[in-house]
Scaffold this active site. Structure first.
Site, short mmCIF file in Angstrom:
data_model
loop_
_atom_site.label_atom_id
_atom_site.label_comp_id
_atom_site.label_asym_id
_atom_site.label_seq_id
_atom_site.Cartn_x
_atom_site.Cartn_y
_atom_site.Cartn_z
N ASP A 253 39.49 45.52 39.10
CA ASP A 253 38.69 45.61 39.85
C ASP A 253 37.47 44.50 39.68
OD1 ASP A 253 36.26 47.21 42.05
OD2 ASP A 253 36.10 49.17 40.41
N GLU B 169 27.11 51.03 45.26
CA GLU B 169 27.45 50.63 43.84
C GLU B 169 26.26 49.70 43.51
OE1 GLU B 169 31.37 48.44 42.44
OE2 GLU B 169 31.28 48.18 44.23
C1 BGC Z 1 32.13 43.07 47.39
C2 BGC Z 1 32.39 44.61 47.20
C3 BGC Z 1 32.19 44.54 45.67
C4 BGC Z 1 31.16 43.77 44.81
C5 BGC Z 1 31.09 43.82 43.36
C6 BGC Z 1 30.41 42.80 46.68
O1 BGC Z 1 30.29 41.86 47.04
O2 BGC Z 1 31.64 43.54 48.79
O3 BGC Z 1 33.37 44.45 48.00
O4 BGC Z 1 32.59 45.92 45.45
O5 BGC Z 1 30.73 42.73 45.63
O6 BGC Z 1 30.13 43.79 42.92
C1 BGC Z 2 34.75 48.78 43.57
C2 BGC Z 2 35.55 49.10 44.11
C3 BGC Z 2 36.43 48.85 44.63
C4 BGC Z 2 36.49 47.07 45.01
C5 BGC Z 2 36.91 46.45 45.72
C6 BGC Z 2 34.61 47.00 43.44
O1 BGC Z 2 33.10 47.03 42.55
O2 BGC Z 2 33.72 49.40 42.32
O3 BGC Z 2 35.99 50.51 44.17
O4 BGC Z 2 37.80 48.80 45.71
O5 BGC Z 2 35.32 46.57 44.47
O6 BGC Z 2 35.91 45.95 47.53
#
Ligand code: BGC
Ligand code: BGC
Length: 860
Positions: A327, A527
């Site tokens: 990830d 998230e």
């Molecule tokens: C990204 C996401 C990623 C996240 C992780 C963001 O800046 O665009 O894709 O999942 O950071 O912390």
């Molecule tokens: C997320 C994933 C996601 C990845 C790419 C991560 O922060 O946990 O689910 O696929 O970013 O955006």
């Protein structure tokens, strides 16, 4: 069905056996919690290994240079790599992260996505060594509810709604439709489905989960994988109009302590197996060839370092033939690693690093580590073989550039009438009717209907996170060409039957309506920004309850339509409604809501509600509990509940006491009782990088500050090696009211070692993860550094800390206006507390909060 292990070539078998042995040794060496692979059920992957593919892969592998092999192990983000870079560094993959888009424009048209995919593809295959066929890169994206990052695409309900449909065939059709839209833009890989089994819906990713029930998750996962990839063993499998799926996040992401994102899961091994594993087993049996490792830990060890689970269980017991992708920079959370340097993760079994912005240094470090033997040749070859195998199985070596593919360029696929019809069907089937007192549903469409509430005409709100951008919180209806809000759907249904509709967000009316539909709920999040401390819906803003109560008191039948990514405690809202519908996050086809609310124009009864809860609905503001057998305690409505709409309920008045302690009710607390309050997070930052505290203890990447949870306190020790900061934040808030109301930041602390250099306390206004194209209300681009200075607004705390008696608890109160000064803008503060120094300092905190009743006027 053939089992991979019994039909694979002997060489692959031997390699697996060696790796398993190596894995066990490594696990022991790192002292990680012991997993016993034997009791984990064996899984038979969908297809036996194909001898022709294996020979092809072996031949390519044999002719690859070390640099080419290492390149395959890395995935970079399009915001941090150019086609020119990829021309030089032949990386295995690229992704578009949640905020990444062609030229940083999150509103880029589908044609630009295709052109970009084409450029990267061309760069990856150009000017190879000639020793073997060129190896195209794989391009992945979070199409987690349709191709939802692209304006105009069909946005399907999030998984929480799909689980409620309990309709696997429908989910398979959704997967297929989503894949067609992704393929139309030339992309190869969808980071879905999430198979998390969420056991504490305070987690901000609960909506990405189908259910709290492992078996329901397994059946949905299987259907989604088949939809995205096609049916194994048929010509359709990974053929035109399909994409590679990514089953995530392995393993146990839905069971972290307190539902905190990326935290530790402490369930025992049997629980891990019975609760969190079935989704993976089902997906592998359905042909899944990619699994994403999780950010969370299990029993104190981060998943990216869990050799036994990644190598012995997943690749051993489960015979998983595909590759594991990491990830987003998750390798940096392993002790001893940075995002630039982490052989531990590959050695544990991750085959491809998701290294969005760290790829270049990681590449250099991996080369050195393979040469030095830190990473064995066998592990390197196994990882590359797995990646090449999947690329070969997808036909990537023969497909040609994206623009020439039969399934690409058909932009009419995005938001096509056929796909929208599937989405609308899913919306309809995902609605769960919780209450229908007096049998007021279905409504008569011939009368006058009042539509109220902040969510009534807001496609962004009804779509939730991972929509257009990462958090999905910048969208308006204009971002969804062709989409339908819940209000528009109601209007079409009622006017089509000859009735009338009034839209009135605040619920006021001139002419008394026959019934009112009030749409309200959660604002979009993704998230960790979506983590919450309790399940009480909207404790401070009660506007919607007042609307409900006013209409109810006027004797108007009231239907609540609740938009949310999870079940929440809404007893006061239930009490004030005659009927209550859990609508989840329906996406762009809001018309599906009206489908179940109204009697048909011909007077016949409406489409019955068929949605059934995939998650138990809580009786209090704290999450439901699960005992060893999986039985639920503390539910108001149990999983599986859902009315059809033809019955009348006589649900009595529910308790309006959320049963929270005063501390749990505080909304301005950042740290209390030994933990950082959701949705906030603790970050440690130094010259090298920043990391978020998700374990008991964490060191900043350059080693300048170490933070440790020592309940009820958090202790931070600066080594004096260089500047470093401890920060609490994560979501932007407006502190202007705090300035006006003379609020103060109140910090209870104890100094263990006095500062040797200046210490600053302050706010930070630079959000770490923001949409590049985010706009202010007046259309100007948003500047995330608007506290006024490069570092944000700070005050000097050196004197206070230098004078504090060692070991004694002290309180520091700083009026918020002191941070604002004359020039600083505190309207978008994303770091609500930051303390930095370059010297030595050792300090603990028990409480960090904003207090309204400060009354002090002087700045320190
Ligand atoms: C990204 C996401 C990623 C996240 C992780 C963001 O800046 O665009 O894709 O999942 O950071 O912390
Ligand atoms: C997320 C994933 C996601 C990845 C790419 C991560 O922060 O946990 O689910 O696929 O970013 O955006």
């Amino acid at each position: 069905m053939n089992c991979f292990r019994s039909s694979g070539p002997a060489r692959a078998l031997l390699a697996t056996a060696l790796l398993v042995a190596q894995g066990a040794a490594l696990a022991a060496e790192h002292g990680e919690t012991l997993i016993h692979p034997q009791p984990w059920p064996a899984v038979a992957p969908a297809l036996p290994l194909d001898a022709k593919t294996e020979t092809f892969v072996d031949n390519v592998l044999a002719k690859m240079t070390l640099e080419e092999k290492v390149g395959q192990l890395i995935q970079a983000d399009i915001s941090a790599i150019t086609p020119e870079d990829l021309h030089k560094y032949k990386l295995g993959s690229i992704l578009a992260g949640g905020n990444s888009a062609p030229d940083g424009d999150i509103h880029a048209a589908p044609a630009r996505w295709l052109a970009l995919a084409d450029e990267f593809y061309q760069a990856s295959v150009a000017d190879g060594t000639g020793a073997h066929p060129p190896i195209p890169e794989l391009f992945g994206i979070d199409a987690v509810h349709g191709h939802s990052r692209i304006p105009g695409a069909t946005v399907f309900p999030h998984n929480v709604g799909l689980g409620a449909t309990r309709d696997a065939a429908l989910i398979e059709r959704i997967g297929r439709a989503a894949a067609e839209e992704v393929a139309a833009t030339g992309l190869d890989w969808t980071f879905a489905p999430t198979v998390a089994v969420v056991r504490d819906v305070r987690w901000g990713r609960s909506y990405e989960s189908f259910s709290e029930d492992p078996l329901l998750v397994a059946s949905c996962a299987q259907a989604m994988v088949r939809g995205l990839q096609g049916v194994p063993g048929t010509r359709d499998f990974l053929g035109a109009g399909h994409t590679l799926a990514s089953v995530k996040h392995f393993i146990g992401d839905g069971g972290t302590v307190g539902g905190r994102d990326q935290f530790d899961n402490r369930i025992d091994e049997a629980g891990l197996r019975s609760v969190h594993a079935p989704g993976y087993e089902a997906a592998i049996a359905a042909g899944a060839l990619n699994i994403m490792a999780s950010y969370n830990g299990w029993q104190g060890t981060k998943m990216h370092a869990q050799t036994a689970l990644l190598t012995e269980v997943l690749k051993g017991r489960w015979n998983f033939p595909g590759f594991v992708v990491g990830d987003w920079n998750a390798q940096e959370e392993i002790p001893g690693c940075t995002k630039y340097n982490c052989p531990q993760s590959l050695n544990a079994g991750v085959d491809m690093y998701m290294a969005p912005d760290s790829w270049r240094q990681l590449y250099g470090n991996l080369l050195v580590q393979v040469r030095a033997g830190t990473i064995s040749q066998a592990r390197l070859d196994d990882a590359v073989r797995r990646i090449l195998r999947v690329k070969a199985m997808m036909g990537l070596f023969d497909k040609g550039p994206p623009r020439s593919r039969a399934d690409a360029g058909h932009f009419e696929q995005l938001g096509s009438a056929a796909h929208r019809a599937i989405a609308r069907e899913a919306v309809r089937k995902s609605m769960v009717l919780l209450k229908n007192n007096g049998g007021i549903l279905p409504l008569d469409p011939h009368g006058h209907i009042l539509v109220a509430g902040a969510g009534a005409d807001d496609i962004g709100m009804q779509s939730g996170g991972w929509t257009i951008d990462w958090q999905g919180d910048h969208n308006s209806n204009a971002d969804f060409p062709g989409g339908t809000s819940i209000y528009s759907g109601i209007k079409a249904a009622v006017e089509g039957a000859g009735g009338r509709v009034t839209l009135s967000p605040d619920g006021s009316f001139q002419e008394r309506p026959n019934a009112a539909i009030v749409v309200f709920g959660e604002s979009p999040y993704a998230e960790f920004e979506g983590d919450r401390e309790t399940l009480q819906f909207s404790p401070t803003d009660r506007t919607h309850v007042k609307i409900l109560q006013r209409l109810h008191a006027a004797g108007i039948p009231v239907v609540s339509v609740f938009i949310s990514g999870r079940p929440l405690w809404v007893n006061p809202e239930l009490n004030a409604s005659d009927a209550f519908v859990a609508a989840w996050l329906p996406g762009s086809e809001g018309g599906g809501v009206a489908d179940v609310l109204f009697r048909r124009a011909d007077g016949k009864s409406a489409t019955p509600f068929s949605g059934r809860l995939g998650f138990s609905w809580p009786a209090t503001a704290l999450p439901v509990g699960f005992d060893k057998s999986g039985a639920v305690t503390g539910a108001l409505f149990k999983r599986g509940y859902g009315l059809s709409g033809s019955e009348r309920t006589t649900l009595g008045r529910l308790s309006e006491d959320p049963k929270l302690s005063p501390a749990q009710r505080v909304t301005d607390t950042l740290f209390h009782a030994g933990h950082v309050t959701a949705p906030w997070s603790i970050y440690v930052v130094d010259d090298v990088a920043e990391v978020r505290l998700t374990m008991q203890s964490q060191q900043s990447p350059g080693g300048s500050v170490t933070v440790r949870l020592e309940p009820p306190a958090v202790r931070a020790a600066w080594s004096g090696n260089g500047p470093a900061e401890l920060r609490i934040g994560g979501r932007a808030t407006d502190l202007r009211a705090a300035v006006r109301e003379h609020a103060a930041l109140v910090v209870r602390y104890r100094v263990h070692a006095h500062p040797t250099q200046p210490v600053r306390v302050g706010l930070r206004c630079e959000g770490p993860y923001r949409a590049p194209a985010a706009k202010n209300a007046d259309g100007t681009p948003r500047d995330w550094r608007q506290c006024g200075t490069r570092n944000g607004a700070t005050i000097d705390a050196t004197r206070a800390l230098a004078r504090a008696p060692l070991g004694a608890w002290e309180t520091l109160e700083i009026p918020v206006k002191c941070f604002a000064g004359d020039s600083a803008d505190v309207s978008l503060v994303s770091g609500q507390f930051a303390l930095d120094t370059a010297g030595v300092l050792d300090i603990s905190f028990t409480d960090i909060k904003f207090s309204a009743a400060a009354g002090i006027a002087t700045c320190p």
